[in-house]
Write a protein that holds these residues in place. Structure first.
Motif, PDB file in Angstrom:
ATOM      1  N   GLU A 160       0.830  -1.210   0.000  1.00  0.00           N
ATOM      2  CA  GLU A 160       0.000   0.000   0.000  1.00  0.00           C
ATOM      3  C   GLU A 160       0.860   1.254   0.000  1.00  0.00           C
ATOM      4  O   GLU A 160       0.639   2.182  -0.798  1.00  0.00           O
ATOM      5  N   SER A 161       1.871   1.308   0.877  1.00  0.00           N
ATOM      6  CA  SER A 161       2.720   2.495   0.967  1.00  0.00           C
ATOM      7  C   SER A 161       3.530   2.699  -0.305  1.00  0.00           C
ATOM      8  O   SER A 161       3.775   3.833  -0.723  1.00  0.00           O
ATOM      9  N   LEU A 162       3.969   1.608  -0.931  1.00  0.00           N
ATOM     10  CA  LEU A 162       4.755   1.716  -2.160  1.00  0.00           C
ATOM     11  C   LEU A 162       3.911   2.243  -3.313  1.00  0.00           C
ATOM     12  O   LEU A 162       4.314   3.165  -4.031  1.00  0.00           O
ATOM     13  N   ILE A 163       2.722   1.688  -3.495  1.00  0.00           N
ATOM     14  CA  ILE A 163       1.869   2.091  -4.614  1.00  0.00           C
ATOM     15  C   ILE A 163       1.280   3.473  -4.387  1.00  0.00           C
ATOM     16  O   ILE A 163       1.053   4.244  -5.325  1.00  0.00           O
ATOM     17  N   ASN A 164       1.081   3.843  -3.106  1.00  0.00           N
ATOM     18  CA  ASN A 164       0.338   5.052  -2.786  1.00  0.00           C
ATOM     19  C   ASN A 164       1.154   6.334  -2.925  1.00  0.00           C
ATOM     20  O   ASN A 164       0.610   7.421  -2.734  1.00  0.00           O
ATOM     21  N   SER A 165       2.433   6.256  -3.238  1.00  0.00           N
ATOM     22  CA  SER A 165       3.208   7.481  -3.411  1.00  0.00           C
ATOM     23  C   SER A 165       2.717   8.212  -4.661  1.00  0.00           C
ATOM     24  O   SER A 165       2.338   7.583  -5.652  1.00  0.00           O
ATOM     25  N   PRO A 166       2.699   9.566  -4.639  1.00  0.00           N
ATOM     26  CA  PRO A 166       2.146  10.325  -5.765  1.00  0.00           C
ATOM     27  C   PRO A 166       2.775   9.972  -7.111  1.00  0.00           C
ATOM     28  O   PRO A 166       2.088   9.825  -8.122  1.00  0.00           O
ATOM     29  N   GLY A 167       4.106   9.815  -7.134  1.00  0.00           N
ATOM     30  CA  GLY A 167       4.764   9.509  -8.394  1.00  0.00           C
ATOM     31  C   GLY A 167       4.338   8.171  -8.960  1.00  0.00           C
ATOM     32  O   GLY A 167       4.127   8.032 -10.175  1.00  0.00           O
ATOM     33  N   ASN A 168       4.189   7.176  -8.086  1.00  0.00           N
ATOM     34  CA  ASN A 168       3.779   5.847  -8.547  1.00  0.00           C
ATOM     35  C   ASN A 168       2.321   5.843  -9.001  1.00  0.00           C
ATOM     36  O   ASN A 168       1.968   5.157  -9.969  1.00  0.00           O
ATOM     37  N   ARG A 169       1.466   6.590  -8.298  1.00  0.00           N
ATOM     38  CA  ARG A 169       0.068   6.678  -8.734  1.00  0.00           C
ATOM     39  C   ARG A 169      -0.035   7.308 -10.119  1.00  0.00           C
ATOM     40  O   ARG A 169      -0.829   6.868 -10.957  1.00  0.00           O
ATOM     41  N   ASP A 170       0.769   8.331 -10.375  1.00  0.00           N
ATOM     42  CA  ASP A 170       0.756   8.972 -11.702  1.00  0.00           C
ATOM     43  C   ASP A 170       1.212   7.989 -12.771  1.00  0.00           C
ATOM     44  O   ASP A 170       0.646   7.953 -13.880  1.00  0.00           O
ATOM     45  N   LEU A 171       2.245   7.198 -12.459  1.00  0.00           N
ATOM     46  CA  LEU A 171       2.741   6.221 -13.425  1.00  0.00           C
ATOM     47  C   LEU A 171       1.683   5.166 -13.727  1.00  0.00           C
ATOM     48  O   LEU A 171       1.476   4.779 -14.889  1.00  0.00           O
ATOM     49  N   ILE A 172       0.978   4.699 -12.697  1.00  0.00           N
ATOM     50  CA  ILE A 172      -0.072   3.700 -12.884  1.00  0.00           C
ATOM     51  C   ILE A 172      -1.232   4.281 -13.679  1.00  0.00           C
ATOM     52  O   ILE A 172      -1.789   3.633 -14.575  1.00  0.00           O
ATOM     53  N   ALA A 173      -1.607   5.529 -13.369  1.00  0.00           N
ATOM     54  CA  ALA A 173      -2.716   6.175 -14.081  1.00  0.00           C
ATOM     55  C   ALA A 173      -2.408   6.300 -15.568  1.00  0.00           C
ATOM     56  O   ALA A 173      -3.273   6.057 -16.426  1.00  0.00           O
ATOM     57  N   LYS A 174      -1.189   6.662 -15.897  1.00  0.00           N
ATOM     58  CA  LYS A 174      -0.779   6.781 -17.298  1.00  0.00           C
ATOM     59  C   LYS A 174      -0.866   5.434 -18.004  1.00  0.00           C
ATOM     60  O   LYS A 174      -1.317   5.338 -19.152  1.00  0.00           O
ATOM     61  N   ALA A 175      -0.442   4.361 -17.299  1.00  0.00           N
ATOM     62  CA  ALA A 175      -0.484   3.023 -17.890  1.00  0.00           C
ATOM     63  C   ALA A 175      -1.922   2.558 -18.103  1.00  0.00           C
ATOM     64  O   ALA A 175      -2.239   1.932 -19.124  1.00  0.00           O
ATOM     65  N   ILE A 176      -2.818   2.863 -17.163  1.00  0.00           N
ATOM     66  CA  ILE A 176      -4.222   2.467 -17.301  1.00  0.00           C
ATOM     67  C   ILE A 176      -4.872   3.208 -18.466  1.00  0.00           C
ATOM     68  O   ILE A 176      -5.618   2.630 -19.266  1.00  0.00           O
ATOM     69  N   SER A 177      -4.591   4.501 -18.585  1.00  0.00           N
ATOM     70  CA  SER A 177      -5.159   5.292 -19.678  1.00  0.00           C
ATOM     71  C   SER A 177      -4.740   4.741 -21.035  1.00  0.00           C
ATOM     72  O   SER A 177      -5.541   4.672 -21.975  1.00  0.00           O
ATOM     73  N   ALA A 178      -3.436   4.341 -21.124  1.00  0.00           N
ATOM     74  CA  ALA A 178      -2.925   3.843 -22.398  1.00  0.00           C
ATOM     75  C   ALA A 178      -3.446   2.441 -22.710  1.00  0.00           C
ATOM     76  O   ALA A 178      -3.883   2.154 -23.821  1.00  0.00           O
ATOM     77  N   ALA A 179      -3.425   1.542 -21.696  1.00  0.00           N
ATOM     78  CA  ALA A 179      -3.827   0.153 -21.933  1.00  0.00           C
ATOM     79  C   ALA A 179      -5.330   0.022 -22.145  1.00  0.00           C
ATOM     80  O   ALA A 179      -5.776  -0.813 -22.930  1.00  0.00           O
ATOM     81  N   GLY A 180      -6.114   0.828 -21.435  1.00  0.00           N
ATOM     82  CA  GLY A 180      -7.563   0.724 -21.544  1.00  0.00           C
ATOM     83  C   GLY A 180      -8.205   1.749 -22.442  1.00  0.00           C
ATOM     84  O   GLY A 180      -9.439   1.778 -22.570  1.00  0.00           O
TER      85      GLY A 180
END
Length: 307
Positions: free
Chosen positions: A259-279
């Motif tokens: 939770e702490s690893l994924i919840n950092s702002p930089g990691n959330r932005d990276l995940i959001a970008k990947a979701i937008s592109a993949a989906g």
């Protein structure tokens, strides 16, 4: 030699007994004992002692940067002790100092020593640039050194993995031995009747839903996209489950470290970008992502907990 004579004259002029404490005070250094106490406080996760030690230095004539150099040197000695077979050859220390280093170094793995040295070096550079923040920087760094879970860097993760491997090698996670009868004989297997066996059959439980929304069926593509930028983060995402509702994404993980690893702002932005592109879902940002801990995601306890 001239500096040593000047220091001796300075100590002799004080009218006090010339001992190691007086020499350290006159030379403006903290002394080996203070450094050893600091390392012991880190080992014991004694944060009050850490704040007290740094507070004493801040109110004394000893430069905190000088103490920091001595602390880095002490960690170097512990690293030599842990890695070199004939370590005494490379240590310019007295017998008492060698015993002290040997005792403290036994509490560290090589990976954790290297991780701490990296933290100390980074803090030293920061304190050189911002002299007004020396105390804050020193305290934050030492507190972070007491618990590797407070950092999200690969060095911290490697330190925790090394600690886990050492515990496994020592049999800490060994399975408990089978139970025996009071007389010391193994319990005999007794056949169950059909009715009793039927009663012991657990009823099927409905599959738990993880948050409100639709499961993301392209999650593997998201993980692969993240992996190209951050392998450690992708490892945690591979063990997680995610649902989406509109543009809101909820990621369910099995432990607080993920939770702490994924919840950092930089990691959330990276995940959001990947979701937008993949989906093919434009407009998703890091603020649209939330992380929850769901123990059902991991049938056992977090193996990193307590390291």
């Amino acid at each position: 030699m001239r500096d040593a004579i000047s220091l001796l004259e300075l100590c002799a002029g004080s009218g006090k007994t010339v001992d190691i404490v007086l020499v350290n005070s006159a030379a403006g250094v903290s002394g080996r004992e203070n450094v050893s106490q600091t390392v012991a406080a880190v080992i014991k996760k004694n944060n009050p002692a850490i704040f007290g030690i740094i507070g004493d230095f801040s109110s004394s004539a000893v430069d905190l940067l000088v103490f920091w150099q001595e602390l880095i040197s002490y960690y170097r000695d512990m690293l030599v002790m842990r890695t070199a077979p004939d370590s005494i050859r490379y240590l310019d220390l007295t017998e008492d100092e060698i015993n002290d280093v040997k005792k403290n170094s036994a509490a560290f793995t090589r990976e954790r020593l290297l991780y701490h040295i990296r933290l100390l070096e980074d803090a030293y550079i920061t304190m050189q640039r911002s002299s007004n923040l020396k105390r804050v920087c020193a305290e934050m760094t030492l507190v972070r050194m007491t618990d590797d879970r407070l950092s999200e860097t690969p060095d911290a993760l490697l330190s925790r993995i090394a600690a886990l491997e050492e515990k496994i090698a020592q049999g800490v996670f060994a399975s408990p031995s089978p139970s025996v009868e009071a007389a010391g004989e193994p319990a005999e297997d007794k056949p169950e009747s059909d009715s009793a066996a039927a009663e012991n059959i657990p009823e099927p439980t409905p599959e738990k839903t993880h948050g409100s929304g639709t499961p993301i069926d392209f999650w593997n593509e998201v993980v692969k996209s993240v992996e190209r930028s951050d392998i450690g983060l992708s490892f945690q995402l591979r063990r997680a489950k995610a649902v989406i509702s509109g543009r809101r994404v909820t990621i369910n993980v099995g432990d607080s470290f993920s939770e702490s690893l994924i919840n950092s702002p930089g990691n959330r932005d990276l995940i959001a970008k990947a979701i937008s592109a993949a989906g093919d879902i434009p407009g998703i940002t890091g603020s649209d992502i939330s992380v929850t801990v769901s123990k059902e995601e991991n049938s056992g306890d977090d193996p990193f907990e307590g390291l």
